[in-house]
Scaffold this motif. Structure first.
Motif, PDB file in Angstrom:
ATOM      1  N   ASN A 168       0.583  -1.911  -4.408  1.00  0.00           N
ATOM      2  CA  ASN A 168       0.655  -3.428  -4.195  1.00  0.00           C
ATOM      3  C   ASN A 168      -0.536  -4.409  -3.573  1.00  0.00           C
ATOM      4  OD1 ASN A 168       3.288  -4.416  -4.066  1.00  0.00           O
ATOM      5  ND2 ASN A 168       4.159  -2.868  -2.753  1.00  0.00           N
ATOM      6  N   GLN A 215       2.948  -7.517   9.588  1.00  0.00           N
ATOM      7  CA  GLN A 215       3.470  -7.359   7.963  1.00  0.00           C
ATOM      8  C   GLN A 215       2.149  -6.726   7.702  1.00  0.00           C
ATOM      9  OE1 GLN A 215       5.335 -11.122   6.646  1.00  0.00           O
ATOM     10  NE2 GLN A 215       6.956  -9.971   6.774  1.00  0.00           N
ATOM     11  N   ASN A 259       6.403  -4.381  -5.488  1.00  0.00           N
ATOM     12  CA  ASN A 259       6.460  -6.217  -4.829  1.00  0.00           C
ATOM     13  C   ASN A 259       7.968  -5.587  -3.176  1.00  0.00           C
ATOM     14  OD1 ASN A 259       5.619  -8.710  -7.288  1.00  0.00           O
ATOM     15  ND2 ASN A 259       4.725  -6.617  -5.972  1.00  0.00           N
ATOM     16  N   ASP A 260       8.519  -5.413  -3.581  1.00  0.00           N
ATOM     17  CA  ASP A 260       9.764  -5.099  -2.526  1.00  0.00           C
ATOM     18  C   ASP A 260       9.528  -4.165  -1.983  1.00  0.00           C
ATOM     19  OD1 ASP A 260      10.940  -7.476  -3.884  1.00  0.00           O
ATOM     20  OD2 ASP A 260      12.116  -7.210  -5.152  1.00  0.00           O
ATOM     21  N   HIS A 261       8.998  -2.927  -2.085  1.00  0.00           N
ATOM     22  CA  HIS A 261       8.672  -1.983  -1.777  1.00  0.00           C
ATOM     23  C   HIS A 261       9.865  -1.210  -1.871  1.00  0.00           C
ATOM     24  CE1 HIS A 261       4.666  -3.608   0.394  1.00  0.00           C
ATOM     25  NE2 HIS A 261       5.929  -4.296   0.526  1.00  0.00           N
ATOM     26  N   GLU A 271      -3.745  -2.811   0.272  1.00  0.00           N
ATOM     27  CA  GLU A 271      -3.254  -1.333  -0.076  1.00  0.00           C
ATOM     28  C   GLU A 271      -4.642  -0.335  -0.173  1.00  0.00           C
ATOM     29  OE1 GLU A 271      -1.271  -0.322   2.060  1.00  0.00           O
ATOM     30  OE2 GLU A 271       0.132  -2.424   1.316  1.00  0.00           O
ATOM     31  N   ALA A 307       0.761   1.185   3.870  1.00  0.00           N
ATOM     32  CA  ALA A 307       1.532   2.127   2.849  1.00  0.00           C
ATOM     33  C   ALA A 307       1.186   3.119   2.850  1.00  0.00           C
ATOM     34  CB  ALA A 307       1.593   1.506   1.343  1.00  0.00           C
ATOM     35  N   ASP A 337       2.718   4.828   6.665  1.00  0.00           N
ATOM     36  CA  ASP A 337       4.287   4.587   5.925  1.00  0.00           C
ATOM     37  C   ASP A 337       4.631   6.078   4.924  1.00  0.00           C
ATOM     38  OD1 ASP A 337       4.304   1.684   7.382  1.00  0.00           O
ATOM     39  OD2 ASP A 337       4.524   0.886   5.997  1.00  0.00           O
ATOM     40  N   ASP A 384       6.327   2.963  -3.993  1.00  0.00           N
ATOM     41  CA  ASP A 384       4.743   2.804  -3.530  1.00  0.00           C
ATOM     42  C   ASP A 384       3.482   3.050  -4.232  1.00  0.00           C
ATOM     43  OD1 ASP A 384       5.997   3.318  -0.764  1.00  0.00           O
ATOM     44  OD2 ASP A 384       6.391   5.170  -1.169  1.00  0.00           O
TER      45      ASP A 384
END
Length: 266
Positions: free
Chosen positions: A224, A25, A94-96, A227, A30, A33, A99
């Protein structure tokens, strides 16, 4: 092997797995990803013209969509707009599930839970009137009739700025505010530039224009915390749009006025 030894081994293994999960984590990125997935998920309001709303082919169009598409193109990934609401958009981030978020106003409260990339869109409250009328500042509101939406930030800003002789007419919705102005019931109106853009685009005979601004609060792109790579990529894309005139083009197309860089300052 005793039960105690087995238990110790099991606990150690769980702790190692937990530590590995935390490390994963902590090292999550991000931008990496997004690049790996080939898609950037962007939270946008689905009915927020002229920033984003459904077009004839049901795809979302508007100022926000221009910027989101430019960011996606810069990152060389596909844009996936995700409709959000004012209530769920920060949890989605926040929960992704997304983005980045478009059209986020800065506040100290929001800064506790999300980060802010560059301001990219002007949001301001303006006095709008016919081109033939000379109104350059709040002192020129003296003796003028002005429509405004009751109990809003526009109402508060106008009440603070207007001279005592101004005739402020308060209505319960924006349609009534606009209709009062268009019909001549009031000489001026005070609205946000999102509402104002729709009036500027449609009233050729009246030739309305923005006279001056009462309050400026630009929109940022939300992301977020921690990042840094994604934040830099977004900031670079916005800076490039500003430098090459793309933001100005979008402002003229959707907000019906040239972009004033000063309106991107908090």
């Amino acid at each position: 092997m005793t039960i105690r030894t087995t238990l110790k081994s099991t606990i150690a293994a769980v702790l190692m797995l937990g530590a590995a999960g935390l490390a994963t984590q902590a090292s999550a990125d991000a931008l990496a990803d997004i690049t790996k997935a080939g898609t950037i998920n962007v939270g946008v309001f689905a009915d927020f013209p002229p920033f984003s709303s459904a077009s004839a082919d049901m795809s979302l169009k508007g100022y926000d969509m221009d910027v989101a598409q430019y960011i996606a193109d810069t990152l060389k990934v596909k844009l996936n707009p995700v409709p959000v609401t004012g209530q769920n958009r920060i949890p989605y981030l926040n929960d992704h599930r997304v983005d980045i978020l478009m059209s986020v106003g800065y506040s100290k409260e929001r800064e506790q839970v999300i980060d802010f990339a560059a301001a990219y869109a002007p949001y301001y409250i303006a006095v709008i009137g016919p081109a033939a009328m000379s109104v350059k500042g709040k002192e020129d509101l003296a003796g003028k009739s002005i429509s405004v939406n009751r109990g809003t930030l526009e109402d508060t800003s106008l009440t603070e700025a207007a001279p005592a002789s101004a005739d402020i007419k308060r209505f319960d919705n924006y349609n009534s505010v606009i209709q009062a102005f268009i019909s001549g019931q009031t000489q001026l109106m005070v609205v946000g530039n999102d509402v104002g853009a729709q009036v500027l685009a449609k009233q050729d005979q009246l030739k309305p224009e923005q006279k001056f601004q009462l309050l400026t609060s630009p929109s940022h792109i939300g992301l977020n915390k921690n990042e840094d790579a994604l934040k830099k990529a977004v900031n670079d894309a916005v800076a490039k749009m500003l430098a090459d005139g793309k933001l100005d083009e979008s402002s003229k197309a959707w907000l019906k006025t040239p972009l004033n860089p000063d309106n991107l300052k908090d």
